[in-house]
Design a protein around this motif. Structure first.
Motif, PDB file in Angstrom:
ATOM      1  N   SER A  29       0.807  -1.215   0.000  1.00  0.00           N
ATOM      2  CA  SER A  29       0.000   0.000   0.000  1.00  0.00           C
ATOM      3  C   SER A  29       0.839   1.263   0.000  1.00  0.00           C
ATOM      4  O   SER A  29       1.912   1.317   0.593  1.00  0.00           O
ATOM      5  CB  SER A  29      -0.907  -0.012   1.227  1.00  0.00           C
ATOM      6  N   THR A  30       0.297   2.285  -0.659  1.00  0.00           N
ATOM      7  CA  THR A  30       0.861   3.624  -0.520  1.00  0.00           C
ATOM      8  C   THR A  30       0.266   4.309   0.717  1.00  0.00           C
ATOM      9  O   THR A  30       0.539   5.468   0.966  1.00  0.00           O
ATOM     10  CB  THR A  30       0.587   4.471  -1.772  1.00  0.00           C
ATOM     11  N   THR A  82      -4.896   1.900   1.593  1.00  0.00           N
ATOM     12  CA  THR A  82      -5.327   0.504   1.669  1.00  0.00           C
ATOM     13  C   THR A  82      -4.867  -0.098   2.995  1.00  0.00           C
ATOM     14  O   THR A  82      -5.610  -0.838   3.648  1.00  0.00           O
ATOM     15  CB  THR A  82      -4.730  -0.314   0.496  1.00  0.00           C
ATOM     16  N   GLY A 122      -4.006   5.219  -9.939  1.00  0.00           N
ATOM     17  CA  GLY A 122      -2.669   4.770  -9.539  1.00  0.00           C
ATOM     18  C   GLY A 122      -2.480   3.301  -9.899  1.00  0.00           C
ATOM     19  O   GLY A 122      -1.937   2.955 -10.941  1.00  0.00           O
ATOM     20  N   ASN A 123      -2.987   2.454  -9.007  1.00  0.00           N
ATOM     21  CA  ASN A 123      -2.888   1.006  -9.256  1.00  0.00           C
ATOM     22  C   ASN A 123      -4.021   0.529 -10.178  1.00  0.00           C
ATOM     23  O   ASN A 123      -4.086  -0.623 -10.542  1.00  0.00           O
ATOM     24  CB  ASN A 123      -2.924   0.271  -7.910  1.00  0.00           C
ATOM     25  N   LEU A 124      -4.954   1.418 -10.465  1.00  0.00           N
ATOM     26  CA  LEU A 124      -6.040   1.251 -11.454  1.00  0.00           C
ATOM     27  C   LEU A 124      -7.183   0.361 -10.985  1.00  0.00           C
ATOM     28  O   LEU A 124      -7.994  -0.110 -11.792  1.00  0.00           O
ATOM     29  CB  LEU A 124      -5.493   0.767 -12.809  1.00  0.00           C
ATOM     30  N   THR A 173     -10.833  11.003  -3.383  1.00  0.00           N
ATOM     31  CA  THR A 173     -10.617   9.648  -2.873  1.00  0.00           C
ATOM     32  C   THR A 173     -10.160   9.588  -1.425  1.00  0.00           C
ATOM     33  O   THR A 173     -10.321   8.559  -0.766  1.00  0.00           O
ATOM     34  CB  THR A 173      -9.569   8.970  -3.770  1.00  0.00           C
TER      35      THR A 173
END
Ligand code: F0G
Length: 427
Positions: A139-140, A143, A243-245, A379
């Motif tokens: 995770s950034t 999450t 980002g990770n989509l 977000t």
């Protein structure tokens, strides 16, 4: 056919139960609902908006759409509740993007401060249903925060893999506070992502990144709620950071399902926004969705500091379904727009501001036309990344000129000093 897992590449089907997140062919999986057999309608979902009761899931903006999310026993749901987030609009926001009919869906007002809670209520519910003992994610930050909280609620061990030194303070604090085993990986998010996949495979841990198809089912409800907020009249555009989509994947699937079900007759176009320093999806888009070429990512929006997004194929499918597009914005644009969204009393973290900066860019390029209606998804919460906000306002954010700075002023503890500042400010 009951609800099954289906490979989006080769079409192979697998039962829902188990811990599979990839097909034998390596393809990503979809949760596939038997839409034709579902007795769902606008009226059903609208009626549930006013449902009340002691169980959190009754007030959840995810489980309100449960037929389109996951068929599980209601008593097994791990819910806080999440969702039911506000849709903000008004002249200040409209001015930022140059569009009259503009609203933001504030997913930062979820229980742990980001949209991740919508996927996590589903992922953790499923982890418990299949008797997982431990759950993990790379995770950034968001999450990790969300998974840690939901796992604690469900009595599961949580293990988070984060890029060392690149996670915003609010998010790291949450993971630690919620009791997750926190592994600071010497490397970037993409390295952490590779490591968590290997660890889950070898050590029998349940993976809760958005690679996990159950997470995607929860995140679809952002779009369901936007449509419901607008009385099921689709906007022309839905704009969001990428980002990770995972969201790109989820939003397209949500819209496709709503149209299949006849709940909407027209699809909004999806616009995915990337930070210029972390834009492999944008580069692929420019070449007609050429194969993804991973990049070394760098951006002030650490949430989307991702160079090798795992949901790429699903995201391409989403944009093809919706005549979607990808746009990139600079860190300067992100932080200036964030300051304006913040000053409107709304507030968001840098990655979220990318959605509004992207909207503004598309309007200025004439791609979103004046008179069209757009919704941008915020977000994450303002409080997630206090360092970036403070550094901007005091002019200490490297490479950024703070055009909307609101600097604090140091004064002597005297009435005269207060009066002096007021005079200067009001003048
Ligand atoms: N906005 C925020 C605030 C995020 O935290 C993320 C992703 C995104 C946008 C991008 O969404 O990955 O679905 O394209 N955060 C992940 C995390 C990577 O680990 O918290 P995406």
């Amino acid at each position: 056919m009951a609800t099954v897992l289906r490979c989006m590449e080769c079409g192979a089907e697998y039962p829902l139960a188990g811990t599979r997140y990839r097909c034998d062919c390596g393809g990503l999986m979809d949760v596939v609902h038997e839409l034709a057999s579902l007795a769902v309608s606008r009226e059903l979902f609208d009626g549930r908006m006013w449902e009340r009761g002691p169980e959190p899931w009754r007030r959840s903006g995810v489980w309100r759409f449960r037929e389109l999310v996951l068929p599980v026993e209601e008593s097994s749901l791990v819910s806080r509740p999440e969702g039911n987030t506000p849709l903000y609009r008004g002249p200040a926001l409209s001015r930022v993007v140059g569009l009259e009919e503009f609203a933001v869906k504030h997913e930062g007002e979820n229980p742990t401060g980001s949209f991740k809670d919508r996927g996590m209520t589903v992922g953790v519910t499923w982890a418990r249903a299949i008797d997982a003992k431990a759950v993990a994610c790379a995770s950034t930050g968001n999450t990790a925060a969300s998974m840690s909280a939901y796992a604690a609620l469900a009595g599961l061990m949580a293990i988070v893999f984060v890029p060392e030194g690149k996670v915003a303070a609010g998010k790291l604090a949450q993971a630690l506070a919620y009791g997750a085993l926190t592994l600071e990986v010497a490397g970037d998010f993409d390295a952490a992502m590779a490591l968590v996949q290997e660890s889950c495979r070898e050590l029998g841990i349940y993976l809760l990144n958005s690679l996990n198809p159950f997470r995607i089912e929860g995140q679809k409800t952002i779009v369901f709620e936007i449509l419901q907020d607008l009385g099921w009249e689709p906007p022309d555009w839905i704009v969001f950071p990428a980002g990770n989509l995972g969201n790109t994947a989820a939003f397209g699937k949500a819209l496709w399902e709503l149209r299949e079900l006849g709940l909407i007759s027209r699809l909004p176009r999806l616009a995915a926004v990337q930070a210029a320093g972390a834009s492999p999806f944008y580069r692929s888009f420019l070449k007609g969705f050429s194969p993804l070429e991973p990049v070394r990512a760098e951006t002030v929006a650490t949430a989307i500091r991702i160079g090798n997004p795992v949901s790429f194929p699903r995201a391409v499918r989403s944009l093809r379904w919706t005549e979607g597009l990808v746009v990139e914005v600079t860190d300067q644009e992100i932080m200036d727009v964030k300051a304006q969204v913040d000053a409107a009393g709304i507030g968001c973290e840098p990655a979220s501001a990318a959605a509004v900066a992207g909207t503004r860019k598309l309007v200025s390029q004439g791609i979103i036309r004046r008179g069209e209606r757009a919704v941008a998804v915020l977000t994450g919460n303002l409080l997630k990344d206090p360092e970036a906000t403070l550094a901007y306002h005091i002019g200490k954010l490297r490479g950024i000129e703070p055009r909307f700075a609101n600097r604090p002023r140091r004064i002597e503890a005297s009435l005269a000093a207060v009066a002096e500042v007021l005079e200067e400010v009001v003048r």
